[in-house]
Design a protein around this motif. Structure first.
Motif, mmCIF file in Angstrom:
data_model
loop_
_atom_site.group_PDB
_atom_site.id
_atom_site.type_symbol
_atom_site.label_atom_id
_atom_site.label_comp_id
_atom_site.label_asym_id
_atom_site.label_seq_id
_atom_site.Cartn_x
_atom_site.Cartn_y
_atom_site.Cartn_z
ATOM 1 N N SER A 57 0.833 -1.209 0.000
ATOM 2 C CA SER A 57 0.000 0.000 0.000
ATOM 3 C C SER A 57 0.865 1.256 0.000
ATOM 4 N N GLU A 58 1.998 1.219 0.703
ATOM 5 C CA GLU A 58 2.910 2.369 0.690
ATOM 6 C C GLU A 58 3.494 2.567 -0.701
ATOM 7 N N LEU A 59 3.866 1.469 -1.344
ATOM 8 C CA LEU A 59 4.404 1.579 -2.697
ATOM 9 C C LEU A 59 3.365 2.116 -3.671
ATOM 10 N N ARG A 60 2.123 1.705 -3.501
ATOM 11 C CA ARG A 60 1.057 2.226 -4.369
ATOM 12 C C ARG A 60 0.889 3.718 -4.188
ATOM 13 N N GLU A 61 0.924 4.170 -2.941
ATOM 14 C CA GLU A 61 0.806 5.608 -2.686
ATOM 15 C C GLU A 61 1.962 6.366 -3.320
ATOM 16 N N GLN A 62 3.179 5.848 -3.166
ATOM 17 C CA GLN A 62 4.338 6.506 -3.765
ATOM 18 C C GLN A 62 4.221 6.523 -5.287
ATOM 19 N N MET A 63 3.749 5.425 -5.841
ATOM 20 C CA MET A 63 3.603 5.361 -7.296
ATOM 21 C C MET A 63 2.565 6.367 -7.786
ATOM 22 N N GLN A 64 1.463 6.507 -7.056
ATOM 23 C CA GLN A 64 0.453 7.482 -7.449
ATOM 24 C C GLN A 64 1.002 8.902 -7.360
ATOM 25 N N LEU A 65 1.785 9.194 -6.325
ATOM 26 C CA LEU A 65 2.390 10.521 -6.212
ATOM 27 C C LEU A 65 3.343 10.783 -7.375
ATOM 28 N N GLU A 66 4.130 9.778 -7.739
ATOM 29 C CA GLU A 66 5.055 9.944 -8.859
ATOM 30 C C GLU A 66 4.299 10.125 -10.176
ATOM 31 N N MET A 67 3.214 9.396 -10.343
ATOM 32 C CA MET A 67 2.416 9.549 -11.559
ATOM 33 C C MET A 67 1.815 10.952 -11.648
ATOM 34 N N GLN A 68 1.343 11.480 -10.532
ATOM 35 C CA GLN A 68 0.815 12.847 -10.525
ATOM 36 C C GLN A 68 1.916 13.838 -10.871
ATOM 37 N N ARG A 69 3.104 13.626 -10.311
ATOM 38 C CA ARG A 69 4.222 14.518 -10.599
ATOM 39 C C ARG A 69 4.602 14.456 -12.078
ATOM 40 N N ILE A 70 4.594 13.259 -12.636
ATOM 41 C CA ILE A 70 4.914 13.099 -14.060
ATOM 42 C C ILE A 70 3.864 13.791 -14.925
ATOM 43 N N GLN A 71 2.598 13.663 -14.563
ATOM 44 C CA GLN A 71 1.540 14.321 -15.331
ATOM 45 C C GLN A 71 1.675 15.838 -15.265
ATOM 46 N N GLU A 72 2.029 16.355 -14.098
ATOM 47 C CA GLU A 72 2.230 17.806 -13.979
ATOM 48 C C GLU A 72 3.385 18.261 -14.862
ATOM 49 N N LEU A 73 4.479 17.500 -14.841
ATOM 50 C CA LEU A 73 5.623 17.847 -15.687
ATOM 51 C C LEU A 73 5.250 17.773 -17.172
ATOM 52 N N GLU A 74 4.465 16.779 -17.531
ATOM 53 C CA GLU A 74 4.038 16.647 -18.923
ATOM 54 C C GLU A 74 3.186 17.847 -19.346
ATOM 55 N N GLN A 75 2.290 18.274 -18.475
ATOM 56 C CA GLN A 75 1.465 19.447 -18.789
ATOM 57 C C GLN A 75 2.325 20.698 -18.940
ATOM 58 N N LYS A 76 3.312 20.861 -18.058
ATOM 59 C CA LYS A 76 4.207 22.018 -18.171
ATOM 60 C C LYS A 76 4.978 21.977 -19.479
#
Length: 155
Positions: A57-76
């Motif tokens: 569950s901790e790894l899933r949370e970290q993965m979701q945070l990284e995916m959000q960060r990647i999406q933000e970078l992609e939008q920028k």
């Protein structure tokens, strides 16, 4: 698991010896030992499963945070690319407008060809023919000829 000292085990052994007798005591001890091992294995398996699920569950949370960060970078990055494309289009429009207003419609463009002697080994015959017919300042170089004499092979 249970805090049992040596004296308590000794008292428990004496009571078991009196109740079961010397013939049934070893059989009962083996039976209790097997069940104790099974219970201990089951408890450790349950603990391992719980730990594994927590880590998952901790790894899933970290993965979701990284995916959000990647999406933000992609939008920028997409926004920056869009901005660069708009800047490029604006510059092209300015350059076209400037060149249309400055340069006359019938401009004389002169091309200067650099004289170079390029060995024909590097150029194809078709390209050389086109070059010789279109540009008069190109010098043709004779192809290299290599004489092969005697070739000795050691066996």
């Amino acid at each position: 698991m249970l805090d049992v000292g040596f004296s308590e085990l000794l008292v428990f052994g004496i009571i078991a010896l009196l109740v079961l007798g010397p013939e049934k005591l070893p059989v009962a001890a083996r039976f209790v030992g097997k069940w104790y091992a099974k219970i201990k294995r089951t408890v450790s398996n349950v603990q391992n499963d719980i730990d594994r699920e927590l880590r998952l569950s901790e790894l899933r949370e970290q993965m979701q945070l990284e995916m959000q960060r990647i999406q933000e970078l992609e939008q920028k990055m997409q926004a920056q690319m869009h901005e660069l494309q708009q800047n490029k289009l604006a510059e092209e429009k300015q350059n076209n407008a400037a060149s249309a207003s400055i340069a006359p419609k019938s401009s004389n463009i002169t091309y200067h060809f650099m004289q170079a002697s390029i060995p024909t080994v590097y150029l194809s015959r078709i390209w050389l023919k086109k070059l010789a017919t279109s540009v008069h300042s190109v010098q043709r170089v004779k192809p290299l000829t290599v004489e092969t004499k005697h070739l000795e092979v050691a066996v």
